[in-house]
Design an enzyme around this catalytic site. Structure first.
Site, mmCIF file in Angstrom:
data_model
loop_
_atom_site.group_PDB
_atom_site.id
_atom_site.type_symbol
_atom_site.label_atom_id
_atom_site.label_comp_id
_atom_site.label_asym_id
_atom_site.label_seq_id
_atom_site.Cartn_x
_atom_site.Cartn_y
_atom_site.Cartn_z
ATOM 1 C CD GLU A 49 -2.109 -2.496 2.104
ATOM 2 O OE1 GLU A 49 -2.642 -3.163 1.976
ATOM 3 O OE2 GLU A 49 -0.720 -2.440 1.980
ATOM 4 C CG PHE A 111 -10.217 -9.271 11.428
ATOM 5 C CD1 PHE A 111 -8.712 -9.757 11.579
ATOM 6 C CD2 PHE A 111 -10.599 -8.922 10.196
ATOM 7 C CE1 PHE A 111 -8.209 -10.177 10.949
ATOM 8 C CE2 PHE A 111 -9.904 -9.740 9.174
ATOM 9 C CZ PHE A 111 -8.127 -9.920 9.877
ATOM 10 C CD GLN A 112 -7.452 -7.015 7.846
ATOM 11 O OE1 GLN A 112 -8.540 -6.597 6.786
ATOM 12 N NE2 GLN A 112 -6.376 -7.698 7.405
ATOM 13 C CE LYS A 161 -17.248 -6.170 3.305
ATOM 14 N NZ LYS A 161 -16.290 -7.554 4.145
ATOM 15 C CG MET A 469 23.346 12.454 2.212
ATOM 16 S SD MET A 469 24.159 13.087 0.891
ATOM 17 C CE MET A 469 23.305 13.659 0.084
#
Length: 554
Positions: A49, A111-112, A161, A469
């Site tokens: 993502e 959940f999630q 949802k 760097m």
């Protein structure tokens, strides 16, 4: 007409002109992806993502349009956070649409479940959680309007949802024409304009300092006209590269920590700095008051919060930079600055960018050769680190939206997915990602996306087998104590690219690089050219953090 909420999401995206979405499906966004199945909107499947957010970011920078990414709830949405923060720091319009657990489970550790609006509040221009079905369409429209109005920035819309599955009456709207309240009222202060004009007329050694706001304000043509009429040299920030053609006689190029010594000296010696669409970041301003100690400052910006935030200004002009530059140009006479321009020419000759020119494959030569072999017809993306600075120093940008890089956040792993997003948005151009091995490995799996969709990004990897760097700082400032900066010398990136389905070529000489780049540039498919360079090659000049041009190393 009555549609499912998920279908309305897709319909509104079509309303606002979205042609591409970057994302990954998951449980909390399955209804939206199901609606997307019947749509002609292109979807690019990322492999993480964070990459989806960077792809949307790169798409937005290269096209000027709003980039869009999708993610599911919980870890899907939290994986977007770095990409959203990156867009926020660089004022890039991105709309992130995330799924959320059903409204009756919010706050119950489902959940999630994650409070993604709470998490992203400090790094978004605005964010929403849609809890009422009848507000879904207008919320998405508003998100796009906010993302691109005024000073652009990312907006997140979190959609539970059950809202996606709800039956909702849909009335087709007029895209993102929804009314947005801005801090800018559209009227430029005549008093501040008059003060600015007075200072410009009085000035003997003025410089313009142009930032990314010139590009997002579509004001490059106005900047050129203003600079030519007043004969004022133009320096740019990292985000401003491309807003003023670097082959123009008035161009100073990049200033700041890794800007040329001549450009930094020109600003240091100036008596007036006209800052346009820039925020005076610490990488430019360095020591407080040390950038241009004898100069008065005119600051022009659309965001009132930036005026006087990092430096003290004499005149603050709030407004769209395009409009302000037009007003100034119309009111000012032609000004000849022979003595100042002669001094600038002397500084350029004495303190311009240089590097050792021999038979060794050096990164500075590689960057220049890329431009030479491509006839300037490129968009350059970069990772973060030495590769980024070499690209900024030695590629001469001549048009806006041809440089895609992470400025404010300095996100390692940004370049490759952003390059993919830029290439998807600008199929008429070829995108080259100039990369370092430390940064590239963080999102190297984006090569799979390039291969699957045949996105013809060319990655030129400057492989010095170290975190370059950081090693440079350790070398110059930490008594050569190279703590944990060496990387796996046995990793063959060219072979790794081939395993992802992208042709990889390793180059150790100038001849090998030139042959490989000609091959890559001549074929419409993704390529990786791995260039082996010396780990002790440095980005010079270098002004240590908090310093001034007087502290320049190299």
């Amino acid at each position: 007409m009555t549609l499912k909420g998920a279908q309305i999401v897709i319909e509104v995206l079509k309303e606002v002109g979205v042609d591409t979405i970057f994302g990954i499906p998951g449980g909390a966004v399955i209804p939206i992806y199901d609606a997307l199945y019947d749509s002609d909107i292109r979807h690019i499947l990322a492999t993480h993502e964070q990459m989806a957010a960077h792809m949307a970011d790169g798409y937005a920078r290269a096209t000027g349009r709003v980039g869009v990414c999708f993610a599911t709830s919980g870890p899907g949405s939290t994986n977007l956070v770095t990409g959203i923060a990156n867009a926020y720091m660089d004022s890039v319009p991105v709309v992130a649409i995330t799924g959320q657990v059903p409204t009756n489970l919010i706050g119950k550790d489902a959940f999630q479940e994650v409070d993604i609006t709470g998490i992203t509040m400090p790094i978004t221009k605005h964010n929403f959680i849609v809890k009422s079905p009848d507000k879904l369409a207008d919320t998405i429209r508003q998100a796009f309007a906010i993302a691109k109005s005024g000073r652009p920035g990312p907006v997140l819309v979190d959609i539970p949802k059950d809202i996606q599955n709800a039956d909702i009456e849909y009335v087709k709207g007029m895209g993102d024409s929804i009314d947005i309240k801005n801090n800018v009222n559209g009227i430029v202060s005549q008093k501040e304009l008059d003060k600015a004009i007075e200072l410009i007329l009085q000035s003997k050694k003025p410089v313009i300092f142009a930032g990314g706001g010139v590009i997002w304000g579509e004001a490059s043509a106005e900047l050129i006209e203003f600079a030519e009429k007043t004969n004022i040299p133009v320096a740019t920030s990292l985000m401003g590269l491309g807003c003023f053609p670097e082959d123009h006689p008035l161009s100073l190029g990049l200033i700041g920590m890794h800007g040329s010594r001549f450009a930094n000296l020109a600003v240091y010696k100036s008596d007036l700095v006209i800052a346009i669409g820039t925020r005076f970041s610490d990488r430019v301003a360095g020591k407080a008051g040390g950038l241009a100690p004898n100069a008065k400052i005119i600051h022009i910006d659309i965001d009132p919060a930036e005026l006087g935030k990092n430096v003290e200004v004499e005149v603050a002009v709030i407004g769209k930079v395009k409009e302000v530059l037009k007003l100034l140009t119309n009111k000012l006479p032609f000004i000849e600055r022979k003595e100042w321009l002669e001094e600038i020419s002397f500084l350029r000759e004495k303190h311009g960018l240089k590097y050792k020119k021999d038979e060794v494959l050096r990164p500075q030569w590689i960057v220049e050769k890329i431009q030479q072999l491509s006839s300037d017809d490129l968009i350059i993306a970069t990772e973060v680190g030495q590769n980024q600075m070499w690209a900024a120093q030695f590629y001469k940008f001549k048009q806006p939206r041809t440089f895609v890089t992470s400025g404010g956040l300095g996100t390692m792993g940004f370049g490759l997915p952003a390059a993919i997003g830029a290439q998807v948005g600008r199929p008429d151009k070829r995108v080259v990602n100039i990369a370092g091995d430390g940064s590239l490995r963080m999102n190297i799996h984006a090569l799979e996306t390039a291969a699957v969709y045949n996105i013809p990004v060319i990655t030129v990897l400057l492989n010095n087998q170290t975190l370059g760097m950081v090693r440079q700082w350790q070398n110059l400032l930490y008594d050569k104590r190279f703590s944990h900066t060496d990387l796996n010398a046995n990793l063959n990136f060219a072979k790794l690219a081939s395993d992802f389905g992208v042709e990889g070529i390793r180059a150790t000489t100038k001849e090998e690089f030139e042959k490989a780049f000609k091959k890559a540039y001549g074929e419409k498919r993704p390529f990786m050219i791995e260039c082996i360079i010396d780990k002790d090659e440095m980005v010079l000049p270098f002004i240590p953090a908090g310093g001034t041009v007087e502290n320049t190393i190299g």
